[in-house]
Every structure is written in structure tokens, then in C-alpha cells.
Design a protein around this motif. Structure first.
Motif, PDB file in Angstrom:
ATOM      1  N   ILE A   1       0.706  -1.309   0.012  1.00 32.84           N
ATOM      2  CA  ILE A   1       0.082   0.099  -0.012  1.00 32.84           C
ATOM      3  C   ILE A   1       0.980   1.227   0.035  1.00 32.84           C
ATOM      4  CG2 ILE A   1      -1.620   1.417   1.446  1.00 32.84           C
ATOM      5  CD1 ILE A   1      -2.763  -1.217   2.444  1.00 32.84           C
ATOM      6  N   ASN A   2       0.503   2.191  -0.703  1.00 36.79           N
ATOM      7  CA  ASN A   2       1.023   3.684  -0.885  1.00 36.79           C
ATOM      8  C   ASN A   2       1.218   4.087   0.583  1.00 36.79           C
ATOM      9  OD1 ASN A   2       2.031   6.197  -1.192  1.00 36.79           O
ATOM     10  ND2 ASN A   2       0.698   6.497  -2.943  1.00 36.79           N
TER      11      ASN A   2
ATOM     12  N   ASN B   1      -0.841   7.624   1.601  1.00 38.97           N
ATOM     13  CA  ASN B   1      -2.181   7.478   1.631  1.00 38.97           C
ATOM     14  C   ASN B   1      -2.452   7.246   3.015  1.00 38.97           C
ATOM     15  OD1 ASN B   1      -2.368   7.672  -1.002  1.00 38.97           O
ATOM     16  ND2 ASN B   1      -3.316   5.682  -1.408  1.00 38.97           N
TER      17      ASN B   1
ATOM     18  N   ASP C   1      -7.208   1.153   1.285  1.00 38.86           N
ATOM     19  CA  ASP C   1      -6.561   2.030   0.496  1.00 38.86           C
ATOM     20  C   ASP C   1      -7.351   2.378  -0.972  1.00 38.86           C
ATOM     21  OD1 ASP C   1      -3.806   3.346   0.257  1.00 38.86           O
ATOM     22  OD2 ASP C   1      -4.126   2.360  -1.749  1.00 38.86           O
ATOM     23  N   ASN C   2      -7.005   3.074  -1.443  1.00 44.04           N
ATOM     24  CA  ASN C   2      -7.822   3.441  -2.982  1.00 44.04           C
ATOM     25  C   ASN C   2      -7.412   2.476  -4.052  1.00 44.04           C
ATOM     26  OD1 ASN C   2      -5.084   4.472  -3.721  1.00 44.04           O
ATOM     27  ND2 ASN C   2      -5.893   6.545  -3.582  1.00 44.04           N
ATOM     28  N   CYS C   3      -6.143   1.636  -3.606  1.00 40.59           N
ATOM     29  CA  CYS C   3      -5.945   0.545  -4.578  1.00 40.59           C
ATOM     30  C   CYS C   3      -7.044  -0.433  -4.860  1.00 40.59           C
ATOM     31  CB  CYS C   3      -4.432  -0.093  -4.197  1.00 40.59           C
ATOM     32  SG  CYS C   3      -4.697  -0.970  -2.585  1.00 40.59           S
TER      33      CYS C   3
ATOM     34  N   GLU D   1      -8.462  -0.621  -8.359  1.00 39.05           N
ATOM     35  CA  GLU D   1      -7.398  -1.337  -9.162  1.00 39.05           C
ATOM     36  C   GLU D   1      -7.541  -2.891  -9.059  1.00 39.05           C
ATOM     37  OE1 GLU D   1      -3.517   0.081  -8.736  1.00 39.05           O
ATOM     38  OE2 GLU D   1      -4.269   2.336  -8.951  1.00 39.05           O
TER      39      GLU D   1
ATOM     40  N   THR E   1      -2.955  -7.032  -1.053  1.00 39.35           N
ATOM     41  CA  THR E   1      -2.196  -5.910  -0.772  1.00 39.35           C
ATOM     42  C   THR E   1      -1.022  -6.290   0.072  1.00 39.35           C
ATOM     43  OG1 THR E   1      -3.338  -5.230   1.080  1.00 39.35           O
ATOM     44  CG2 THR E   1      -3.938  -4.340  -0.921  1.00 39.35           C
TER      45      THR E   1
END
Length: 352
Positions: free
Chosen positions: A13-14, A17, A175-177, A180, A311
Motif C-alpha cells: 500500500i502507498n 495514503n 486503500d484506494n488501490c 485497481e 495488498t
């Protein structure tokens, strides 16, 4: 309503964020819990002066770059610490032994000072220093990461994830991933094919990374009254959806329940948010193409766990154990709600 954001030292995860989500989570939810780097850094910052050497030393790589802290340096430091502990046990210490004790303590005092400076730099870089007060008041609950080298460290996440999924008054924050990694259909879409989750965009905020402690405290009190009825309805909806299997067959029913119980809140609350004292000020500072949008996701219990596996927050065998423990209490196909944010144009803006 509570929300819980979970990452690990191994996750994909980024990390930016992690910091970007804290302010909106403090506004949209009554209670925020973080098992993440941001929480970890603030916990260490608050405790740094009192952390014992045996716990302080393993933290070193988090707060010094590789040039300053090499493997050789760490080996020497741990060796020195081992000798220090041995000498402490000696009843009658000679002058040399007392000098070793004093030298080690002076070394660690400087080490602690440098670590605190680096933590302070990180907290300021990610605009987190303003949020320490929320942790002290326990509105923001902090939790440790799996930073210790322990063969059983994966087990650390099993109760966290299981408890969050089982608590209908707690929503996992992803997370906003997730957009995706998983397929989705919008709540308002007529699409009937099977997807991983149903997406419900709710409210838009301007970038909040510059919001001060005082502004955030004032705004969170505003939001409590703005969101009170919505949050009550969300808990009722969570309990209702739990009885429904997340499947293509039930897709229309799930969408209908969510639309009936949630959509009438969206526009009135957005209007109240826009009129909020400091939100309106920040809206004027940024363009309409910049901001953060709270989204809800509707999915199965199994998919909630799949997110943590995809993730790399947990390994596959841990995900299997989580599912096994959950299956003792609920159907893994039961329907659940999670939250996440769309950030645009980029979460890196929080450091500007």
C-alpha cells in the motif's frame, strides 16, 4: 461509527495514503483506529523518552537512513548493549565497567535524541504533528505495526481483522488501490454482471493536509451533527446486509437496500459540508479538480479478507486462518460495508 485502517511493514500500500486518510477519517467517523505507520510514528514520538533500550534499538532502522545506520553499526550497538546488560548484573563494578555503563548510556542518549529529531521531521513532513492531540484524547486510537522480527508476527493481524469484520459498528478503511485490485459496479448502475464490490461515492472534501488542530477539532464537531442520522442508518444497514448473501442473484436487492437507506443523505450532507466554516475556506484555496471523496464499498466477508491478502498485509496462510475464524461466526458470503477514499490528483499533495 468507527473505522479501522490496517497496513503492515510488508504491505504494497502507498504509505502516503496512510497520512492522507487520517483527517477525513477523523471528520467522517466518531472513532478512528490505525494499525499503520502514521499511528506507529506518533506512538513512538509520544513514548520516545521512556522507551527501554531493548525496544529502542530495533526501532533504529525506521528512523535513520542506511548510510547512517549500517548492518555493521547495528551489530556493534547490539553487542555493546549485550555487554552493558551483563555488567549491570555485576554486584561490585570496577572503574572500567562503570565507564562502559556511562559510555553506553551517553551513546544511547544521543541516539535517542537523533531518533526523536527524525521522527519529528517525519511527522512534520506528512502534516501529522497537528494530529497528536487527537491521539491523546483517544479519538484517534493508535496501534503498533509488526516491526519486531518474530516468526509468529503474522498472527498479529488475525484478531485485528476478524474483530473489525464482526463488529457491525466498525467499518474497515481500505486503500484506494481497491479500485485497481477488484472489479466494481456503481450503486446507480443498471449493470447486473458479477463484480467484486458495489461502489457508492458519497461526499467530496477539498485537500485537508494543511488543516490545523484547532480547525480540525472545530470541523469534527460540526460533522458529528451533520452525519449523526446517516451513521445511525449505516449501522442498521450493516446489520441488515449481514443477513444477505453477496451474490449476483441478490445484486438488485442489495443495491435497492443501499439506495433506499443511503442515497437520500448524499446531497443534503454535501451541502452542509460545503457550508462548513473551514471546509468552505479550503474549497476556495484549491481547484475543483483537487480533493478527496469518501466512498463505501459493499462486498462479501471473504472479499474483505482477500483485500488484505492482495495488498500483502497478510500472507495467504494468514488470510486462510482469518476466513476460518470468521466462518465460526458468520457466512463468508455475507454482505459487508467498507470505506475508502478517491484522492485526486495525487496523494503526494499532502506533503506540499
Amino acid at each position: 461509527m468507527k473505522t479501522h485502517y490496517i497496513i503492515s511493514t510488508e504491505s504494497d500500500i502507498n504509505l502516503i495514503n496512510d497520512a492522507a486518510y487520517i483527517r477525513p477519517n477523523l471528520l467522517f467517523f466518531d472513532h478512528l483506529k490505525n494499525s499503520s505507520y502514521c499511528a506507529f510514528h506518533i506512538m513512538i514520538y509520544r513514548a520516545i523518552d521512556d522507551i527501554e533500550y531493548e525496544y529502542l534499538l530495533p526501532l533504529t532502522p525506521f528512523y535513520f537512513n542506511h548510510e547512517a545506520v549500517t548492518e555493521e553499526y547495528m551489530e556493534q550497538l547490539f553487542s555493546y548493549f549485550k555487554k552493558y546488560k551483563q555488567i549491570l548484573k555485576i554486584p561490585h563494578k570496577n572503574q572500567l565497567q562503570m565507564r562502559v555503563i556511562l559510555t553506553f548510556r551517553n551513546t544511547m542518549s544521543q541516539h535517542r535524541k537523533g531518533m526523536k529529531e527524525n521522527i519529528t521531521y517525519l511527522l512534520n513532513l506528512y502534516n501529522l504533528m497537528e494530529l497528536v492531540n487527537f491521539a491523546e484524547e483517544e479519538t484517534w486510537e493508535l496501534d503498533f505495526l509488526d516491526f519486531m522480527d518474530d516468526s509468529n508476527h503474522e498472527d498479529y493481524y488475525i484478531p485485528k481483522i476478524v474483530d473489525s469484520i464482526l463488529d457491525i459498528e466498525e467499518i474497515l478503511s481500505f486503500d484506494n488501490c481497491v479500485d485497481e485490485l477488484f472489479s466494481h459496479t456503481l450503486l446507480t448502475s443498471n449493470q447486473n454482471k458479477t463484480t467484486d464490490f458495489i461502489k457508492i461515492p458519497l461526499w467530496k472534501l477539498p485537500p485537508l493536509h494543511q488543516m490545523t488542530n484547532a480547525q480540525l477539532t472545530y470541523t469534527s464537531k460540526e460533522f458529528k451533527s451533520i452525519l449523526a442520522d446517516f451513521q445511525k442508518q449505516l449501522v442498521l444497514l450493516s446489520a441488515d446486509l449481514l443477513k444477505t448473501t453477496f451474490s449476483e442473484k441478490n445484486g438488485s436487492l442489495i443495491k435497492e437496500k443501499c439506495a433506499d437507506q443511503l442515497l437520500h443523505f448524499v446531497q443534503p450532507i454535501q451541502t452542509s459540508i460545503n457550508d462548513s466554516l473551514y471546509i468552505s475556506q479550503y474549497k476556495n484555496k484549491f481547484s475543483t479538480t483537487e480533493g478527496i471523496t469518501l466512498c463505501l464499498g459493499i462486498t462479501s466477508a471473504a472479499n474483505l479478507v482477500n483485500y488484505f491478502e492482495k495488498t500483502s498485509v497478510v500472507k495467504p496462510y494468514v488470510a486462510s486462518e482469518i476466513k476460518q475464524q470468521l466462518s465460526r461466526h458468520i457466512d463468508l458470503s455475507s454482505t459487508h460495508i467498507f470505506a475508502y477514499y478517491e484522492i485526486y490528483p495525487s496523494p503526494e499533495t499532502i506533503t506540499n
